[in-house]
Design a protein around this motif. Sequence first.
Motif, PDB file in Angstrom:
ATOM      1  N   VAL A 281       0.863  -1.181   0.000  1.00  0.00           N
ATOM      2  CA  VAL A 281       0.000   0.000   0.000  1.00  0.00           C
ATOM      3  C   VAL A 281       0.900   1.232   0.000  1.00  0.00           C
ATOM      4  O   VAL A 281       1.764   1.383   0.854  1.00  0.00           O
ATOM      5  CB  VAL A 281      -0.935   0.009   1.233  1.00  0.00           C
ATOM      6  CG1 VAL A 281      -1.683   1.333   1.341  1.00  0.00           C
ATOM      7  CG2 VAL A 281      -1.927  -1.147   1.164  1.00  0.00           C
TER       8      VAL A 281
ATOM      9  N   GLN B 140      -3.403   5.671   1.086  1.00  0.00           N
ATOM     10  CA  GLN B 140      -4.785   5.353   1.427  1.00  0.00           C
ATOM     11  C   GLN B 140      -5.508   6.637   1.782  1.00  0.00           C
ATOM     12  O   GLN B 140      -4.918   7.545   2.353  1.00  0.00           O
ATOM     13  CB  GLN B 140      -4.873   4.321   2.542  1.00  0.00           C
ATOM     14  CG  GLN B 140      -4.250   4.720   3.862  1.00  0.00           C
ATOM     15  CD  GLN B 140      -4.348   3.591   4.877  1.00  0.00           C
ATOM     16  OE1 GLN B 140      -4.227   2.431   4.533  1.00  0.00           O
ATOM     17  NE2 GLN B 140      -4.564   3.935   6.121  1.00  0.00           N
TER      18      GLN B 140
ATOM     19  N   GLN C 242     -12.863   3.377   2.296  1.00  0.00           N
ATOM     20  CA  GLN C 242     -11.428   3.647   2.277  1.00  0.00           C
ATOM     21  C   GLN C 242     -10.866   3.204   0.929  1.00  0.00           C
ATOM     22  O   GLN C 242     -11.186   2.123   0.442  1.00  0.00           O
ATOM     23  CB  GLN C 242     -10.757   2.853   3.409  1.00  0.00           C
ATOM     24  CG  GLN C 242      -9.325   3.203   3.669  1.00  0.00           C
ATOM     25  CD  GLN C 242      -9.165   4.474   4.493  1.00  0.00           C
ATOM     26  OE1 GLN C 242     -10.123   5.006   5.026  1.00  0.00           O
ATOM     27  NE2 GLN C 242      -7.953   4.953   4.585  1.00  0.00           N
TER      28      GLN C 242
ATOM     29  N   PHE D 196      -7.406   2.324  -1.259  1.00  0.00           N
ATOM     30  CA  PHE D 196      -6.023   1.887  -1.109  1.00  0.00           C
ATOM     31  C   PHE D 196      -5.374   1.812  -2.481  1.00  0.00           C
ATOM     32  O   PHE D 196      -5.910   1.183  -3.392  1.00  0.00           O
ATOM     33  CB  PHE D 196      -5.952   0.497  -0.465  1.00  0.00           C
ATOM     34  CG  PHE D 196      -6.462   0.437   0.939  1.00  0.00           C
ATOM     35  CD1 PHE D 196      -5.609   0.604   2.012  1.00  0.00           C
ATOM     36  CD2 PHE D 196      -7.805   0.220   1.186  1.00  0.00           C
ATOM     37  CE1 PHE D 196      -6.080   0.554   3.312  1.00  0.00           C
ATOM     38  CE2 PHE D 196      -8.296   0.159   2.479  1.00  0.00           C
ATOM     39  CZ  PHE D 196      -7.432   0.331   3.544  1.00  0.00           C
TER      40      PHE D 196
END
Length: 111
Positions: free
Chosen positions: A64, A67, A74, A76
Amino acid sequence: MPMKLPNGDRAIIPIKKLTGYCLNLDHSRGKHKARVFQAVLNITTDNADVLFALIQQAAIEGDVVQQDPTPQGQIFKVDWDIPNTDGEQLRTTWEIAHNTETPRLVTAFIK
């Protein structure tokens, strides 16, 4: 240690997202991604299963890199080094909606 996509092993990858968008040479925005997938990895709508497998692997192994919260959940962004290439990276974007734990593919392209 870099963060991994939460529940990446259960990621949802709609094949229609790949064939109708990421690999669609006629899509207004997807056509640019499609040209690069074809030129770099020789992936087209005819072998979308290859891209599906790469994205599935990236969901588990990728890091990741960003984010962001959205009203829906959410987001990512995940980067992953594509094996057997000259350092090409696959960028995938995932959304985990509120009240769920499973990431769903938003887009994928070669960085």
